[in-house]
Design a protein around this motif. Structure first.
Motif, PDB file in Angstrom:
ATOM      1  N   TYR A  49      -2.398  -8.037  -1.906  1.00 21.21           N
ATOM      2  CA  TYR A  49      -2.663  -7.687  -3.302  1.00 21.21           C
ATOM      3  C   TYR A  49      -3.655  -6.531  -3.219  1.00 21.21           C
ATOM      4  CZ  TYR A  49      -3.790  -8.299  -8.294  1.00 21.21           C
ATOM      5  OH  TYR A  49      -3.976  -8.121  -9.654  1.00 21.21           O
ATOM      6  N   LYS A  50      -3.145  -5.329  -3.293  1.00 22.04           N
ATOM      7  CA  LYS A  50      -3.931  -4.127  -3.033  1.00 22.04           C
ATOM      8  C   LYS A  50      -4.544  -3.587  -4.313  1.00 22.04           C
ATOM      9  CE  LYS A  50      -3.044   0.690  -1.762  1.00 22.04           C
ATOM     10  NZ  LYS A  50      -2.004   1.643  -1.359  1.00 22.04           N
ATOM     11  N   ASN A  51      -5.870  -3.356  -4.276  1.00 20.59           N
ATOM     12  CA  ASN A  51      -6.560  -2.758  -5.431  1.00 20.59           C
ATOM     13  C   ASN A  51      -6.576  -1.240  -5.377  1.00 20.59           C
ATOM     14  OD1 ASN A  51      -7.265  -5.256  -6.629  1.00 20.59           O
ATOM     15  ND2 ASN A  51      -8.990  -5.462  -5.214  1.00 20.59           N
ATOM     16  N   SER A  52      -6.877  -0.703  -4.188  1.00 19.85           N
ATOM     17  CA  SER A  52      -6.932   0.749  -4.012  1.00 19.85           C
ATOM     18  C   SER A  52      -6.460   1.070  -2.602  1.00 19.85           C
ATOM     19  CB  SER A  52      -8.355   1.272  -4.241  1.00 19.85           C
ATOM     20  OG  SER A  52      -9.211   0.910  -3.170  1.00 19.85           O
ATOM     21  N   ASN A  53      -6.526   2.369  -2.240  1.00 24.53           N
ATOM     22  CA  ASN A  53      -5.971   2.803  -0.960  1.00 24.53           C
ATOM     23  C   ASN A  53      -6.803   2.388   0.245  1.00 24.53           C
ATOM     24  OD1 ASN A  53      -3.862   4.118  -2.322  1.00 24.53           O
ATOM     25  ND2 ASN A  53      -5.122   5.948  -2.608  1.00 24.53           N
ATOM     26  N   GLY A  54      -8.053   2.014   0.021  1.00 24.33           N
ATOM     27  CA  GLY A  54      -8.895   1.602   1.132  1.00 24.33           C
ATOM     28  C   GLY A  54      -9.415   2.778   1.931  1.00 24.33           C
ATOM     29  N   GLY A  55     -10.006   2.474   3.083  1.00 24.20           N
ATOM     30  CA  GLY A  55     -10.654   3.492   3.896  1.00 24.20           C
ATOM     31  C   GLY A  55      -9.691   4.538   4.420  1.00 24.20           C
ATOM     32  N   GLY A  56     -10.032   5.808   4.188  1.00 23.01           N
ATOM     33  CA  GLY A  56      -9.206   6.904   4.656  1.00 23.01           C
ATOM     34  C   GLY A  56      -7.821   6.929   4.057  1.00 23.01           C
ATOM     35  N   ASN A  57      -7.667   6.325   2.861  1.00 20.70           N
ATOM     36  CA  ASN A  57      -6.353   6.187   2.222  1.00 20.70           C
ATOM     37  C   ASN A  57      -5.349   5.502   3.147  1.00 20.70           C
ATOM     38  OD1 ASN A  57      -6.942   7.373  -0.300  1.00 20.70           O
ATOM     39  ND2 ASN A  57      -6.722   9.430   0.569  1.00 20.70           N
ATOM     40  N   ALA A  58      -5.864   4.649   4.023  1.00 24.55           N
ATOM     41  CA  ALA A  58      -4.999   3.957   4.980  1.00 24.55           C
ATOM     42  C   ALA A  58      -5.594   2.605   5.339  1.00 24.55           C
ATOM     43  CB  ALA A  58      -4.801   4.794   6.238  1.00 24.55           C
ATOM     44  N   GLY A  59      -5.954   1.825   4.320  1.00 20.95           N
ATOM     45  CA  GLY A  59      -6.558   0.526   4.561  1.00 20.95           C
ATOM     46  C   GLY A  59      -5.638  -0.381   5.366  1.00 20.95           C
ATOM     47  N   ARG A  60      -6.147  -0.891   6.468  1.00 22.75           N
ATOM     48  CA  ARG A  60      -5.329  -1.680   7.382  1.00 22.75           C
ATOM     49  C   ARG A  60      -5.084  -3.101   6.855  1.00 22.75           C
ATOM     50  NH1 ARG A  60      -5.030   2.935   9.403  1.00 22.75           N
ATOM     51  NH2 ARG A  60      -5.238   3.325  11.659  1.00 22.75           N
ATOM     52  N   ILE A  61      -3.846  -3.521   6.973  1.00 14.90           N
ATOM     53  CA  ILE A  61      -3.521  -4.931   6.802  1.00 14.90           C
ATOM     54  C   ILE A  61      -3.855  -5.644   8.114  1.00 14.90           C
ATOM     55  CG2 ILE A  61      -1.709  -6.603   6.279  1.00 14.90           C
ATOM     56  CD1 ILE A  61      -0.269  -4.251   4.795  1.00 14.90           C
ATOM     57  N   ARG A 156     -11.232   2.011   8.207  1.00 22.61           N
ATOM     58  CA  ARG A 156      -9.895   1.830   7.631  1.00 22.61           C
ATOM     59  C   ARG A 156      -9.842   0.470   6.924  1.00 22.61           C
ATOM     60  NH1 ARG A 156      -9.874   6.440   8.158  1.00 22.61           N
ATOM     61  NH2 ARG A 156      -8.473   7.771   9.375  1.00 22.61           N
ATOM     62  N   VAL A 157     -10.846   0.250   6.089  1.00 22.60           N
ATOM     63  CA  VAL A 157     -10.995  -1.041   5.432  1.00 22.60           C
ATOM     64  C   VAL A 157      -9.958  -1.225   4.321  1.00 22.60           C
ATOM     65  CG1 VAL A 157     -13.416  -1.372   5.995  1.00 22.60           C
ATOM     66  CG2 VAL A 157     -12.805   0.000   4.010  1.00 22.60           C
ATOM     67  N   PHE A 158      -9.531  -2.461   4.150  1.00 21.98           N
ATOM     68  CA  PHE A 158      -8.571  -2.817   3.107  1.00 21.98           C
ATOM     69  C   PHE A 158      -9.333  -3.206   1.849  1.00 21.98           C
ATOM     70  CE2 PHE A 158      -5.700  -5.679   0.819  1.00 21.98           C
ATOM     71  CZ  PHE A 158      -4.509  -4.994   0.876  1.00 21.98           C
ATOM     72  N   ASP A 159      -8.820  -2.801   0.700  1.00 24.29           N
ATOM     73  CA  ASP A 159      -9.435  -3.150  -0.581  1.00 24.29           C
ATOM     74  C   ASP A 159      -8.461  -4.024  -1.358  1.00 24.29           C
ATOM     75  OD1 ASP A 159     -10.854  -3.310  -2.948  1.00 24.29           O
ATOM     76  OD2 ASP A 159     -10.313  -1.292  -3.613  1.00 24.29           O
TER      77      ASP A 159
END
Length: 199
Positions: A49-61, A156-159
């Motif tokens: 359930y993604k809120n935004s793109n996360g770190g570097g627009n590449a938030g890791r799952i 590369r944090v996930f949001d």
């Protein structure tokens, strides 16, 4: 190990809870284990359930030392990468494969045994077309830490919320993937884990 305090929330997709990642520094670090090192055939799956793109627009799952990685980008496509080859390979779906703030099920199957193999990416039970950068060279061994919600380096944090992450040492069939999406292969989640001190 929960690092920097991802929070347990009841707004999960499967079972009685999931982890919410703040998009700043939260992650889950799984201790190194021979059972998940050097997987030549694999399936990885997760509800997000993604809120935004996360770190570097590449938030890791998930990210296993860049040897196995799965993330979503700014265009809401899905990218899967493998890094045990001399030159890494990556495959991505088209943009707008899913929507923000909506539960989405992502599954990837991959066979590391041959350089020319292409992963299959499934979104909500349906296989989607990918573009690719094919790897080159020879395959190496790996013993990297398995990380959920980041690449392990805090950049590369996930949001958003991640639920029911699975890593298999085999390739699931199409029917098994549909069953996962339809929640026919459920597990009962334990009580919320203890949050340990940050690394």
């Amino acid at each position: 190990m929960l690092v920097n305090g991802p929070t347990w929330v009841t707004s999960s997709k499967v079972g009685n809870g999931a982890l919410n990642f703040d998009g700043v520094n939260d992650r889950v670090s799984v201790s190194n284990s021979s059972s998940i090192n050097d997987l030549d055939i694999l399936t990885v799956s997760a509800w997000i359930y993604k809120n935004s793109n996360g770190g570097g627009n590449a938030g890791r799952i998930i990210d296993k030392g860049n040897k196995i990685l799965l993330y979503t980008g700014s265009s809401n496509g899905v990218t899967f990468g493998v890094g045990r080859w001399t030159t890494s390979g990556s495959w991505g779906t088209a943009g707008n494969t899913f929507k923000n703030k909506t539960w989405t099920h992502i599954v990837v199957t991959y066979d590391y045994s041959n350089l020319s193999n292409i992963p299959n990416i499934f979104v909500n039970g349906v296989m989607v077309t990918t573009t690719n950068t094919q790897p080159t060279g020879t395959k190496s061994s790996e013993t990297s830490t398995f990380v959920i919600g980041d690449n392990g380096g805090g950049i590369r944090v996930f949001d958003g919320i991640i639920d029911d992450v699975r890593l298999y040492n085999r390739i699931l069939s199409g029917q098994e993937i549909v069953d996962l999406f339809n929640q026919r292969l459920l597990i009962t989640l334990p009580t919320p884990p203890t949050i340990l001190s940050p690394l």
